[in-house]
Design a protein around this motif. Structure first.
Motif, short mmCIF file in Angstrom:
data_model
loop_
_atom_site.label_atom_id
_atom_site.label_comp_id
_atom_site.label_asym_id
_atom_site.label_seq_id
_atom_site.Cartn_x
_atom_site.Cartn_y
_atom_site.Cartn_z
N ASP A 74 -1.45 -2.05 -4.03
CA ASP A 74 -1.92 -0.90 -4.11
C ASP A 74 -0.47 -0.08 -4.04
O ASP A 74 -0.23 0.78 -3.32
CB ASP A 74 -2.52 -0.38 -2.87
CG ASP A 74 -4.07 -0.61 -3.05
OD1 ASP A 74 -4.48 -1.30 -3.84
OD2 ASP A 74 -4.79 -0.35 -1.97
N HIS A 106 0.77 3.51 -2.37
CA HIS A 106 -0.29 4.67 -2.87
C HIS A 106 0.58 5.87 -3.41
O HIS A 106 0.07 6.92 -2.95
CB HIS A 106 -1.20 5.05 -1.74
CG HIS A 106 -2.32 3.80 -1.52
ND1 HIS A 106 -3.25 3.70 -2.23
CD2 HIS A 106 -2.26 2.95 -0.42
CE1 HIS A 106 -4.20 2.78 -1.88
NE2 HIS A 106 -3.64 2.12 -0.94
N ASP A 143 0.65 -1.50 -0.13
CA ASP A 143 -0.08 -0.18 0.09
C ASP A 143 0.84 1.46 0.00
O ASP A 143 0.65 2.07 0.74
CB ASP A 143 -0.97 -0.14 1.21
CG ASP A 143 -2.01 -1.13 1.00
OD1 ASP A 143 -3.03 -0.96 0.57
OD2 ASP A 143 -1.55 -2.33 1.61
N HIS A 166 -4.59 -0.69 5.67
CA HIS A 166 -3.91 0.46 6.34
C HIS A 166 -3.98 0.46 7.86
O HIS A 166 -4.00 1.62 8.38
CB HIS A 166 -4.52 1.72 5.92
CG HIS A 166 -4.60 1.75 4.21
ND1 HIS A 166 -5.20 2.85 3.32
CD2 HIS A 166 -4.26 0.99 3.23
CE1 HIS A 166 -5.06 2.87 2.02
NE2 HIS A 166 -4.45 1.55 1.94
N HIS A 225 -3.79 -3.78 2.40
CA HIS A 225 -5.16 -3.27 2.12
C HIS A 225 -5.74 -2.57 3.46
O HIS A 225 -6.37 -1.61 3.25
CB HIS A 225 -6.13 -4.24 1.78
CG HIS A 225 -7.62 -4.15 1.61
ND1 HIS A 225 -8.05 -3.20 0.49
CD2 HIS A 225 -8.56 -4.12 2.54
CE1 HIS A 225 -9.11 -2.79 0.63
NE2 HIS A 225 -9.73 -3.60 1.88
FE LIG Z 1 -4.39 0.50 0.09
#
Ligand SMILES: [Fe+2]
Length: 297
Positions: free
Chosen positions: A82, A54, A52, A229, A227
């Motif tokens: 992600d 991002h 993640d 967080h 996922h």
């Molecule tokens: Fe995420």
């Protein structure tokens, strides 16, 4: 008058909390974990778990931080999805991973490896899993990104299996992964015998119960996921309130034994957030260095 003063104090506290949460989203931390999943007598193996990120085009500091983790010299790098928020940050995500590509690696994708970030009501996150992008066009360069990783020899585990020899003792390891259950794309690959494997590792982006159950039923001793967080906005001393999936919030980050099995689930709280909700509270952005040790250690 008293009410107005109270409202004023509430506003100041809210603004201070928001300011703190905006800052915390940049306090990257390395979390170290011991996972007792190896056969008796095996030497420890270091696994770097990234998730993640991002990434957006302006997050150079995060890129440098992730690159520097190569100094940990892990024997395996796993990425649970992600990676970047918009197409213009794909190169930056590859730059962050570049020093890790020389090592054995495996990955699965999350919804934000196919669909760019969009503005949603951030409060919706607190009231159950967010929408899973059903009707949108995929607008990220997923295949170009995938190709760089697979050309480096990394195992693409989106509804797929892989194999590698892990660590100095070349431990025969089977890998199994699922495409993102948050998109409902998870399909178990055809069954195989793990009779030659000393260890089975499972990967999935979103740790929905059905996904972890299937990977554990497939004999994964350790399932790695992202996922959540880590709940993203937690309560100090209490932790996550939500997991953005059907996983209980108390499992939203860290290593936990899976139900009453010998297997474990490790959820990374991840390194980023949606660019439209760039806050984290009582939940530092993290990478994890998981040292696999014998179960009897
Ligand atoms: Fe995420």
């Amino acid at each position: 008058m008293k009410l107005r003063r109270l409202a004023g104090a509430g506003l100041i506290a809210g603004a201070a909390t928001l300011g703190y949460a905006l800052a915390e989203a940049h306090w990257y931390t390395l979390r170290r974990v011991l996972a007792p999943v190896l056969p008796a007598g095996a030497r420890p193996i270091k696994v770097l778990h990234l998730s993640d990120m991002h990434l957006t085009a302006r997050q150079r500091r995060k890129v440098e931080w992730v690159k520097a983790l190569a100094a940990l010299e892990p024997e395996l790098v796993v990425v649970t999805g992600d990676n970047y928020a918009f197409a213009d940050a794909m190169e930056l995500a590859l730059e962050a991973l570049e020093p890790h590509l020389a090592r054995p690696g495996a990955f699965v994708f999350g919804s934000n490896d196919y669909y760019s970030a969009i503005l949603k009501n951030p409060a919706a996150y607190l009231f159950g899993p967010t929408d899973s992008e059903p009707e949108r066009q995929r607008d990220l360069p997923t295949e170009a990104f995938r190709q760089v990783l697979t050309r480096a020899g990394w195992s693409d585990l989106n509804n797929a299996r892989g194999q590698l020899e892990l660590g100095p003792e070349r431990l025969a390891t089977d890998l199994v992964g699922l495409a993102d259950p948050h998109l409902d794309w998870d399909r178990m690959p055809d069954p195989v015998s793990h009779s030659q494997a000393a260890l089975v590792l499972g990967l999935v982006h979103a740790p929905y119960l059905r996904a972890v159950d299937r990977l554990v039923a497939d004999q994964a001793r350790l399932v790695l996921a992202g996922h959540t967080h880590g709940g993203q906005v937690g309560l100090p001393l209490y932790g996550a309130l939500v997991s953005n999936s059907d996983l209980p919030a108390r499992l939203a980050a860290g290593l936990h034994r899976w139900r009453s099995t010998d297997s474990f689930l490790h959820v990374s709280a991840g390194l980023g957030t949606s660019p439209y909700a760039p806050v984290r509270l009582a939940c530092r952005p993290e990478a994890s260095l998981i040292t696999l040790v014998p179960a009897d250690a």
